[in-house]
Design a protein around this motif. Structure first.
Motif, PDB file in Angstrom:
ATOM      1  N   THR A 161       0.846  -1.190   0.000  1.00 28.73           N
ATOM      2  CA  THR A 161       0.000   0.000   0.000  1.00 28.73           C
ATOM      3  C   THR A 161       0.884   1.245   0.000  1.00 28.73           C
ATOM      4  O   THR A 161       2.080   1.175   0.281  1.00 28.73           O
TER       5      THR A 161
ATOM      6  N   LEU B  85      -9.443  -7.611  -2.470  1.00 26.88           N
ATOM      7  CA  LEU B  85      -9.071  -6.228  -2.786  1.00 26.88           C
ATOM      8  C   LEU B  85      -8.013  -6.262  -3.882  1.00 26.88           C
ATOM      9  O   LEU B  85      -7.131  -7.127  -3.873  1.00 26.88           O
TER      10      LEU B  85
ATOM     11  N   TYR C 156      -5.206  -3.658  -5.619  1.00 26.40           N
ATOM     12  CA  TYR C 156      -4.513  -2.383  -5.487  1.00 26.40           C
ATOM     13  C   TYR C 156      -3.753  -2.080  -6.776  1.00 26.40           C
ATOM     14  O   TYR C 156      -3.206  -2.987  -7.410  1.00 26.40           O
TER      15      TYR C 156
ATOM     16  N   SER D 257      -2.818   1.807  -4.098  1.00 25.61           N
ATOM     17  CA  SER D 257      -4.133   2.357  -3.792  1.00 25.61           C
ATOM     18  C   SER D 257      -5.216   1.330  -4.124  1.00 25.61           C
ATOM     19  O   SER D 257      -5.217   0.778  -5.224  1.00 25.61           O
ATOM     20  N   PRO D 258      -6.146   1.064  -3.198  1.00 26.85           N
ATOM     21  CA  PRO D 258      -7.222   0.108  -3.496  1.00 26.85           C
ATOM     22  C   PRO D 258      -8.166   0.681  -4.549  1.00 26.85           C
ATOM     23  O   PRO D 258      -8.662   1.791  -4.410  1.00 26.85           O
TER      24      PRO D 258
ATOM     25  N   ALA E  22     -12.901  -3.748  -5.039  1.00 28.56           N
ATOM     26  CA  ALA E  22     -13.185  -4.542  -3.848  1.00 28.56           C
ATOM     27  C   ALA E  22     -14.300  -5.532  -4.154  1.00 28.56           C
ATOM     28  O   ALA E  22     -15.324  -5.169  -4.741  1.00 28.56           O
TER      29      ALA E  22
ATOM     30  N   ARG F  68      -1.983 -13.392  -1.467  1.00 23.59           N
ATOM     31  CA  ARG F  68      -1.538 -12.104  -2.042  1.00 23.59           C
ATOM     32  C   ARG F  68      -0.560 -12.364  -3.170  1.00 23.59           C
ATOM     33  O   ARG F  68       0.348 -13.194  -3.054  1.00 23.59           O
TER      34      ARG F  68
END
Length: 534
Positions: free
Chosen positions: A117, A278, A280, A284-285, A288, A365
């Protein structure tokens, strides 16, 4: 009249004459105090919100990884980071021109933390001062807000008993400093090798020269992201965009590392995960997926939004299991808001800590550039994704289906949008009225944004202020060349104030292909109605 009034009419009349104005004065004082407390609390809430990027915020600093020494330096010599010779729990703080713009999540028990992030875009020149700090998160930092919430809500603990305990918990800061890098943007560009590149800046003599002495930081990998120079709301958008998102996933029965069920429970549905995802872009997300309660096999049917992506953009896909601990930590907000002994600055810091107190379990992830991801085709499996780049975390994902689809924006159908009305809750987050007077109704206005390249937002419109109402009719027309089918729009609702505008909530939606009126909601925005037309 009762007997007492008949026996002493003069004294009763005099008492009434004194009590009535005294009661009025007390009521006014109470309302004023409530308004001040509400305003202070909402200022904290507004300041805790992320700053939306615009065309002047042209850089973001993404700390990707770090290497921490085995022992922490102290005045009495090197010592273990945690009790029982444990590893540190690192997190990152980024400051620009002396202002904190980002605090990362805490990476538990590791000397080689990684993050995906980043703060939003910020205006920066070569002389802009940049400071990157790494700290070791202490148990009190992670548990403090949640513990304060538990104490504040426990029926056996009275307020007068809970308040001093909470104040001690919330003020405590026992985190150790790991290391600090400070310099200018020009120094950072030189150390990373240029914008949109990633490098360990401590492996470069130019970068290591700006590292504070006496720390325990052996490596610091930075990705410096620059907004496209040709991006301007007055210019046409990129020639193409991509629809991106997960459509299905299968979760394993138990946590792969801990060998236990995902959720706490005796049997049955209580032990089944509640997964969501999520995605990114550059930290930045942007996408969702909804939470699927009690499901090992998940299907997301939502229409995939269009996202502007460049080959060098970093895309991160994350699947998590919603945990009850997140809700408990959220309740800690009440303890912070009503702790009168804390200053606003202290409350802001605690809100930042609380925002990172999520206990959702990370299931999966993956991170990689869009250049790699788009070569996988329109449908990518878990095995195919692993071939495009290394999987960073997989604690229980058995299968997934990732869909990508390129869109020619020149052929995308434009749409006109009119924001009709917005209805907000009657009370603010702290349970009090938004404003003083007229039943405390807020003075509403909205700001509208459209998604841009690299995971940012660009403001395209702002409404006038409509005073003293919880349902406001704006009739704000959005007519912009970036408003095409599938494009994402964000509407932020505010309460206008003399000193600072209070953030109420934000609603995002993807522009539908169909025409007509639609209603969306989010948090304290109970209903936002908008009309779509060609």
């Amino acid at each position: 009249m009762d007997q007492t009034l008949e026996i002493k009419p003069v004294k009763t009349s005099l008492n009434r004459q004194l009590i009535f104005p005294f009661t009025i004065i007390l009521a006014v004082v109470f309302l004023f105090a409530a308004s001040v407390l509400s305003r202070a609390a909402e200022e904290v809430e507004a300041d805790a919100q992320p700053v939306a990027a615009d065309t002047t915020h042209n850089y973001k600093i993404m700390v990707r990884a770090a290497a921490v020494a085995k022992l922490k330096p102290t005045k009495k010599g090197p010592k273990p980071w945690d009790i029982l010779k444990g590893k540190p729990d690192p997190y990152v703080i980024v400051e620009i021109n002396g202002k904190v713009v980002y605090i990362s999540d805490v990476q538990k028990d590791t000397r080689a933390p990684e993050w995906f992030t980043a703060p939003e875009y910020w205006k920066a020149t070569p002389s802009t001062a940049v400071k990157i700090r790494l700290r070791d998160g202490d148990l009190k930092r992670a548990a403090g807000p949640a513990a304060a919430g538990w104490i504040a809500l426990h029926p056996a603990v009275p307020y007068w008993g809970a308040k001093p305990i909470n104040d001690r918990i919330l003020k405590s800061d026992t985190d150790d400093d790991i290391g600090e890098w400070s310099g200018t943007l020009a120094d950072l560009i030189k150390a990373t090798g240029g914008p949109n590149k990633q490098a360990d800046i401590l492996a470069n003599p130019n970068g290591r020269a700006h590292l504070k002495k006496g720390g325990a930081l052996d490596g610091l990998t930075i990705r410096l992201i620059q907004r496209p120079k040709d991006f301007d709301v007055k210019k046409p958008p990129a020639a193409s965009a991509s629809h991106l998102g997960l459509t299905a996933a299968t979760i394993e029965r138990v946590h792969r590392k801990l060998k236990i069920p995902w959720d706490v429970g005796v049997k049955g549905e209580q032990t089944i995960p509640d997964p969501y995802y999520l995605i990114y872009v550059n930290g930045s997300p942007v996408i969702a997926g909804a939470v699927n309660e009690n499901a090992f096999k998940v299907a997301w049917s939502r229409t995939l939004p269009a996202v502007d992506l460049r080959d060098e953009d970093l895309v991160t896909i994350q699947i998590l299991d919603t945990d009850v601990g997140t809700k408990l930590a959220e309740k800690g907000r009440h303890a912070i808001l009503f702790s009168w002994s804390l200053s606003n600055d202290a409350k802001k810091k605690l809100f930042d800590q609380l925002a990172k107190a999520s206990t959702d379990d990370e299931i999966f992830r993956w991170s990689g550039t869009w250049a790699k991801l788009r070569t996988g085709g329109p449908s990518i499996s878990l095995e195919g994704l692993a071939k495009l780049g290394p999987v960073k975390v997989n604690l229980g994902l058995a299968a997934l289906t990732l869909r990508t689809k390129s869109v020619d924006l020149a052929k995308a159908e434009p749409r006109k949008i009119e924001i009709d009305t917005a209805t907000v809750s009657k009370k603010a987050r702290n349970g009090l009225a938004w404003d003083l007077g007229r039943k405390g109704a807020p003075d509403l206005f909205i700001r509208c944004y459209v998604a841009d390249a690299g995971g940012g937002w660009v403001k395209i419109a702002e409404s006038p202020v409509l005073k003293n109402q919880t349902t406001a009719t704006f009739s704000l027309k959005l007519n912009h060349q970036r408003l095409t089918v599938g494009r994402r729009v964000k509407v932020v609702v505010y309460d206008k104030d003399l000193r600072s505008d209070d953030y109420i909530d934000a609603v995002t939606f993807d522009i539908p292909e169909a025409e007509g009126q639609f209603t969306v909601s989010s948090g304290f925005v109970r209903a936002l109605k908008f009309t779509v037309s060609k």
